[in-house]
Write a protein that holds these residues in place. Structure first.
Motif, short mmCIF file in Angstrom:
data_model
loop_
_atom_site.label_atom_id
_atom_site.label_comp_id
_atom_site.label_asym_id
_atom_site.label_seq_id
_atom_site.Cartn_x
_atom_site.Cartn_y
_atom_site.Cartn_z
N TYR A 238 9.30 -10.40 26.89
CA TYR A 238 9.82 -8.93 26.05
C TYR A 238 10.76 -9.38 24.95
CZ TYR A 238 12.01 -4.34 25.31
OH TYR A 238 12.36 -3.09 24.66
N VAL A 239 11.39 -10.30 24.89
CA VAL A 239 12.25 -10.80 23.90
C VAL A 239 11.45 -10.96 22.67
CG1 VAL A 239 14.26 -11.62 25.25
CG2 VAL A 239 12.45 -13.31 24.73
N LYS A 240 10.24 -11.30 22.89
CA LYS A 240 9.25 -11.64 21.49
C LYS A 240 8.51 -10.40 21.18
CE LYS A 240 8.29 -16.29 23.71
NZ LYS A 240 7.33 -17.08 24.61
N ALA A 241 8.64 -9.35 21.87
CA ALA A 241 7.95 -8.22 21.53
C ALA A 241 8.36 -7.74 20.25
CB ALA A 241 8.19 -6.85 22.67
N SER A 242 7.28 -7.13 19.54
CA SER A 242 7.64 -6.15 18.09
C SER A 242 8.58 -5.28 18.32
CB SER A 242 6.21 -5.85 17.52
OG SER A 242 5.78 -4.76 18.28
N GLU A 243 9.15 -4.87 17.16
CA GLU A 243 10.02 -3.59 17.24
C GLU A 243 9.44 -2.54 17.79
OE1 GLU A 243 13.18 -3.62 16.77
OE2 GLU A 243 12.87 -5.83 16.54
N MET A 244 8.03 -2.27 17.09
CA MET A 244 7.14 -1.01 17.65
C MET A 244 6.97 -1.22 19.14
SD MET A 244 5.61 1.46 17.27
CE MET A 244 5.21 2.05 15.37
N GLN A 245 6.47 -2.35 19.87
CA GLN A 245 6.67 -2.62 21.07
C GLN A 245 7.99 -1.90 21.94
OE1 GLN A 245 5.12 -6.62 21.08
NE2 GLN A 245 3.35 -5.87 22.41
N LYS A 246 9.06 -2.60 21.29
CA LYS A 246 10.25 -2.36 21.94
C LYS A 246 10.60 -0.60 21.60
CE LYS A 246 12.30 -6.86 21.82
NZ LYS A 246 13.22 -7.56 20.83
N ALA A 247 10.02 -0.08 20.81
CA ALA A 247 10.50 1.40 20.54
C ALA A 247 9.73 1.99 21.59
CB ALA A 247 10.19 1.87 19.19
N THR A 248 8.50 1.49 21.72
CA THR A 248 7.63 2.54 22.67
C THR A 248 7.43 1.92 24.21
OG1 THR A 248 5.81 1.26 22.04
CG2 THR A 248 6.21 3.24 20.69
N ALA A 249 8.30 1.08 24.49
CA ALA A 249 8.56 0.65 26.17
C ALA A 249 8.80 1.64 26.95
CB ALA A 249 9.29 -0.55 26.11
N THR A 250 8.20 1.59 28.22
CA THR A 250 8.57 2.41 29.25
C THR A 250 9.19 1.40 30.38
OG1 THR A 250 6.57 3.78 29.05
CG2 THR A 250 7.81 3.77 30.91
N ASP A 251 10.67 2.22 30.65
CA ASP A 251 11.53 1.25 31.74
C ASP A 251 11.40 2.12 33.00
OD1 ASP A 251 13.25 3.40 31.68
OD2 ASP A 251 14.90 2.37 30.48
N PHE A 252 11.85 1.56 34.17
CA PHE A 252 11.91 2.20 35.42
C PHE A 252 12.25 3.79 35.47
CE2 PHE A 252 12.98 2.80 39.84
CZ PHE A 252 11.74 3.14 40.36
N ALA A 253 13.25 3.94 34.81
CA ALA A 253 13.94 5.48 34.76
C ALA A 253 12.90 6.29 34.12
CB ALA A 253 15.43 5.29 34.34
N GLN A 254 12.37 5.94 33.10
CA GLN A 254 11.52 6.64 32.36
C GLN A 254 10.30 6.85 33.17
OE1 GLN A 254 11.48 4.14 29.00
NE2 GLN A 254 12.20 5.42 27.71
N LEU A 255 9.83 5.83 33.74
CA LEU A 255 8.34 6.13 34.75
C LEU A 255 8.63 7.10 36.02
CD1 LEU A 255 5.48 4.83 35.34
CD2 LEU A 255 6.72 3.30 36.83
N LEU A 256 10.12 6.89 36.54
CA LEU A 256 10.29 7.62 37.69
C LEU A 256 10.43 9.25 37.29
CD1 LEU A 256 10.96 7.35 40.70
CD2 LEU A 256 13.43 7.20 40.16
N GLY A 257 10.96 9.13 36.15
CA GLY A 257 11.11 10.67 35.45
C GLY A 257 9.89 11.23 35.03
N MET A 258 8.78 10.37 34.75
CA MET A 258 7.35 10.90 34.36
C MET A 258 6.86 11.33 35.58
SD MET A 258 6.35 7.97 31.63
CE MET A 258 4.91 7.69 31.96
#
Length: 481
Positions: A238-258
């Motif tokens: 993930y550290v090598k991800a682009s700024e766009m990838q980082k801005a649109t990433a989904t973490d666990f809290a977001q997935l659970l909320g979704m």
């Protein structure tokens, strides 16, 4: 050790709806944790498209597969005994092929195929899509093996067939592999590095379950809290991800909320959590949504900071206690369960006492407790002497179990006199006149059947309890119904 092994499910052979036109018979048996049982559903789905229907009769099978676990020595010994049984049947039915899937396949590949010659094929946890090719190899008289661990395989594009399903609850895998190199654990070596599944494919699988009438989903992974989708690939990259990838990433809290928001009439659980990866944002999601259960399985393994360091657990006793304080402040009614290992190398009486005092501090609702058993290939096996005598391990384990039993009784008793919401799953084991289900805190509740049915959300007034079960009477449907 983080993987919960439900003893009553071990060795289940799985049966699917028969597919018209399929002529070959598959016998598939699973051992180990919920991940293995979920993986067997993926395997059965792949083989259903290759002409196989499942059978529970070993003797009539064309293909016998055992999905294996390496977490404890006992699990491996059980599988070896089963392989002896399969081979006895194979002598009578020489056309039958035998394969080993999963974690033991990855760990003991050469032994099974070359040295002991007890199987025809060995398939690691990331190679199930290669099964059709491996079967062709075997049919042409060659041994077949694929235990390559993948950087991106999540089986997100395979819709699992639900095996032995009660039609009410289901597991949905969201991550595979693990990056936590705990010194006692084989998982990073048998299941590879951690990667997350694309959120859309998770939502589609849950939509399919909802359309089929399922009412509860457990989001599953070796370490669900570190779920992170940024377009695919390993979590560590993930550290090598682009700024766009980082801005649109989904973490666990977001997935659970979704998922909670999209399916307000479904209940959601998750397992397993790792203390250093559990963020406060997840706790706020649990508190916010009624349909996310007030229950966290939060393995600690030991109450001693010194032993936690030896285990490479990435957190101290004090940090764990601070997390528990946070859970209780944000979700006052939350149930917490543990995994605990007694007798890890160098554990002293002082370390053991630290475990007991931690248990008293947390007040776990229930737990999964084991005496340490050395697993070949782990750092502990390579670098540490298994120096706690067996009788000391057993005594310490018994003290842990006895204390947990006492605390469980106290925790369960708090529900007596309360009304709890229960999802009916099945008839009670002990009485055909009663239903059995679980409340939000994962405690089993039994009550007279009345006119209710599996899949109903029911309010139950609790009148009595044991250390593991609540007993009561239904007083009507809940708001979830």
């Amino acid at each position: 050790m983080e993987k919960i092994i439900e003893e009553n499910k071990q060795g289940q052979s799985l049966v699917l709806e028969q597919k018209t036109g399929n002529t070959k018979k598959l016998f598939i048996e699973s051992y180990g944790c919920a991940m293995n049982f979920a993986d067997s559903e993926v395997v059965a789905s792949i083989l259903a498209n290759e002409g196989y229907n499942t059978t529970q009769l070993l003797e009539e099978a064309d293909l016998v597969l055992v999905n294996t676990c390496s977490i404890r020595d006992k699990a491996e010994q059980t599988v070896r005994k089963r392989l002896e049984k399969y081979n006895a049947v194979k002598r009578i039915n020489p056309g039958m092929k035998v394969g080993v899937l999963g974690c033991m396949a990855e760990r003991l590949k050469s032994q099974f195929l070359e040295e002991e010659k007890i199987v025809d094929m060995v398939i690691g946890p990331d190679a199930y899509k290669d099964l059709p090719n491996l079967l062709k190899e075997v049919e042409e008289g060659r041994d077949a093996i694929n235990v390559i661990l993948s950087k991106d395989e999540t089986y997100g594009d395979i819709s699992p067939v639900r095996l032995n399903s009660n039609g009410v609850t289901a597991f949905v895998s969201i991550t595979r592999g693990c990056d936590n190199m705990c010194t006692f654990c084989v998982v990073p070596f048998t299941r590879g590095r951690e990667r997350s599944r694309e959120p859309q494919s998770i939502m589609e699988e849950i939509a399919d379950l909802y359309s089929k009438g399922f009412k509860e989903v457990t989001l599953l992974g070796q370490n669900v809290d570190s779920y992170l989708w940024y377009g695919g690939g390993l979590k560590k990259d993930y550290v090598k991800a682009s700024e766009m990838q980082k801005a649109t990433a989904t973490d666990f809290a977001q997935l659970l909320g979704m998922v909670a928001e999209a399916y307000p009439k479904m209940r959601f659980r998750f397992s397993t959590s790792n203390p250093q990866d559990m963020h406060e944002s997840v706790l706020h999601v649990i508190a916010k949504y009624h349909n996310v259960c007030n229950y966290i399985h939060l393995p600690v393994q030991s109450g001693s900071t010194r032993i936690l360091k030896e285990m490479n657990r990435q957190h101290t006793r004090e940090e764990y206690m601070a997390l528990i304080d946070k859970v209780k402040a944000i979700i006052p009614d939350c149930a917490i369960s543990q995994d605990m290992i007694s007798g890890f190398p160098t554990e002293t009486e002082e370390d053991h006492k630290d475990t007991l005092t931690l248990m008293e501090y947390v007040k776990y609702d229930f737990g999964y407790m084991f005496a340490y058993s050395e697993r070949p290939g782990t750092l502990a096996a390579r670098k540490m002497e298994d120096d706690v005598p067996e009788e000391v391990k057993k005594r310490r384990l018994q003290e842990v179990v006895d204390l947990q039993q006492e605390i469980s009784m106290e925790r369960t008793a708090r529900f007596v006199g309360q009304v709890v919401e229960v999802l009916i799953e099945k008839p009670s084991k002990k009485s055909d006149a009663h239903w059995s289900g679980r409340n939000s805190q994962n405690t089993t509740v039994v009550f007279p059947k009345g006119d209710y049915k599996p899949g109903d959300f029911v309010n139950v007034l609790v009148s009595d309890c044991t250390s593991a079960t609540l007993i009561g009477e239904a007083v009507g449907y809940s708001a979830m119904q």
